[in-house]
Design a protein around this motif. Structure first.
Motif, mmCIF file in Angstrom:
data_model
loop_
_atom_site.group_PDB
_atom_site.id
_atom_site.type_symbol
_atom_site.label_atom_id
_atom_site.label_comp_id
_atom_site.label_asym_id
_atom_site.label_seq_id
_atom_site.Cartn_x
_atom_site.Cartn_y
_atom_site.Cartn_z
ATOM 1 N N LEU A 40 -4.579 32.683 4.343
ATOM 2 C CA LEU A 40 -4.646 34.137 4.281
ATOM 3 C C LEU A 40 -5.870 34.585 3.483
ATOM 4 C CD1 LEU A 40 -3.423 36.921 4.791
ATOM 5 C CD2 LEU A 40 -1.983 36.574 2.782
ATOM 6 N N VAL A 41 -6.772 35.312 4.160
ATOM 7 C CA VAL A 41 -7.987 35.826 3.528
ATOM 8 C C VAL A 41 -8.043 37.332 3.772
ATOM 9 C CG1 VAL A 41 -10.510 35.775 3.502
ATOM 10 C CG2 VAL A 41 -9.220 33.659 3.881
ATOM 11 N N ILE A 42 -8.078 38.100 2.692
ATOM 12 C CA ILE A 42 -8.221 39.546 2.797
ATOM 13 C C ILE A 42 -9.698 39.824 3.049
ATOM 14 C CG2 ILE A 42 -7.874 41.782 1.684
ATOM 15 C CD1 ILE A 42 -5.260 40.128 2.082
ATOM 16 N N GLU A 43 -10.033 40.336 4.211
ATOM 17 C CA GLU A 43 -11.427 40.625 4.543
ATOM 18 C C GLU A 43 -11.859 41.991 4.035
ATOM 19 O OE1 GLU A 43 -11.952 39.988 8.731
ATOM 20 O OE2 GLU A 43 -12.077 37.830 8.431
ATOM 21 N N CYS A 44 -10.953 42.943 4.073
ATOM 22 C CA CYS A 44 -11.265 44.283 3.591
ATOM 23 C C CYS A 44 -9.961 45.002 3.279
ATOM 24 C CB CYS A 44 -12.037 45.063 4.648
ATOM 25 S SG CYS A 44 -12.436 46.732 4.105
ATOM 26 N N ALA A 45 -9.931 45.707 2.164
ATOM 27 C CA ALA A 45 -8.768 46.518 1.813
ATOM 28 C C ALA A 45 -9.258 47.803 1.156
ATOM 29 C CB ALA A 45 -7.844 45.752 0.879
ATOM 30 N N ALA A 49 -10.737 53.628 -2.668
ATOM 31 C CA ALA A 49 -11.303 52.529 -3.451
ATOM 32 C C ALA A 49 -11.247 51.239 -2.642
ATOM 33 C CB ALA A 49 -10.521 52.351 -4.745
ATOM 34 N N ASP A 50 -12.273 50.425 -2.780
ATOM 35 C CA ASP A 50 -12.285 49.099 -2.167
ATOM 36 C C ASP A 50 -11.476 48.181 -3.078
ATOM 37 O OD1 ASP A 50 -12.808 46.501 -1.291
ATOM 38 O OD2 ASP A 50 -14.866 46.981 -0.730
ATOM 39 N N VAL A 51 -10.343 47.711 -2.589
ATOM 40 C CA VAL A 51 -9.439 46.866 -3.388
ATOM 41 C C VAL A 51 -9.310 45.468 -2.780
ATOM 42 C CG1 VAL A 51 -8.167 48.803 -4.407
ATOM 43 C CG2 VAL A 51 -7.419 47.848 -2.207
ATOM 44 N N LEU A 61 -2.820 52.409 2.128
ATOM 45 C CA LEU A 61 -3.523 51.139 1.939
ATOM 46 C C LEU A 61 -3.793 50.550 3.310
ATOM 47 C CD1 LEU A 61 -4.528 48.741 0.181
ATOM 48 C CD2 LEU A 61 -2.173 47.877 0.245
ATOM 49 N N PHE A 62 -5.077 50.334 3.602
ATOM 50 C CA PHE A 62 -5.478 49.677 4.837
ATOM 51 C C PHE A 62 -5.936 48.271 4.482
ATOM 52 C CE2 PHE A 62 -8.837 48.218 7.686
ATOM 53 C CZ PHE A 62 -8.172 48.257 8.897
ATOM 54 N N VAL A 63 -5.439 47.275 5.219
ATOM 55 C CA VAL A 63 -5.807 45.885 4.966
ATOM 56 C C VAL A 63 -6.231 45.234 6.272
ATOM 57 C CG1 VAL A 63 -5.061 43.670 4.023
ATOM 58 C CG2 VAL A 63 -4.025 45.781 3.175
#
Length: 166
Positions: free
Chosen positions: A44-49, A89-91, A129-131
């Motif tokens: 699992l890799v969060i590319e953008c949140a 915010a970029d989280v 929250l967008f992931v």
């Protein structure tokens, strides 16, 4: 008096943003190492949140959107980072830090601005929250309201085939 309140709110926002950024800076080296290992293993890799008053339209929870929606997302992300008073915010790193064993679970009920590395970027506005994440080589997308739970990875979040090569 209203101008004074706005200025106080700006100062508080700036302070909370600074604390969130400091937390992310402290966790960044360890998070990046874990992220690289997860990427190599297909984990699992969060590319953008992004967290806040998001200016783009993506259907809740299961976006499976057209490429046009993704294009709006990327242009919105660029606009958010360039704005004088960003509405989101970029989280990405803060969320990656919460991943344990290729899973991420955020329970419902409270605002996400209290999570480590998060802050409330726009007081009084409804936040989401967008992931965008990758799991086993497949791109996924999820969008949840501030007080909704998030559990990833989920097959229902898998994006369309046109997004898999990105």
């Amino acid at each position: 008096r209203l101008d004074e309140l706005r200025e106080e709110q700006r100062a508080l926002l700036y302070q909370r943003k600074r604390h969130a950024q400091e937390a992310v800076q402290l966790m960044a080296p360890a998070v990046e190492r874990g992220r690289s290992a997860a990427r190599a293993a297909g984990g699992l890799v969060i590319e953008c949140a992004l967290y806040g008053d998001l200016p783009f339209d993506i259907a809740a929870q299961n976006s499976n959107t057209l490429q046009a929606a993704l294009d709006r997302f990327w242009s919105s992300r660029a606009a958010l980072s360039a704005a004088d008073e960003p509405r989101a915010a970029d989280v990405t790193l803060a969320l990656q830090a919460l991943v344990t064993g290729d899973q991420l679970v955020i329970v419902s009920g409270g605002s996400k601005h209290s999570l480590p590395g998060f802050y409330d970027p726009i007081f009084g506005a409804p936040k989401r929250l967008f992931v965008r994440y990758r799991f086993r080589g497949v791109v996924h997308e999820a969008l949840v309201a501030d007080d909704e739970a998030l559990a990833i990875p989920m097959r229902a979040h898998a994006a369309g085939p046109s997004l898999q090569s990105t």
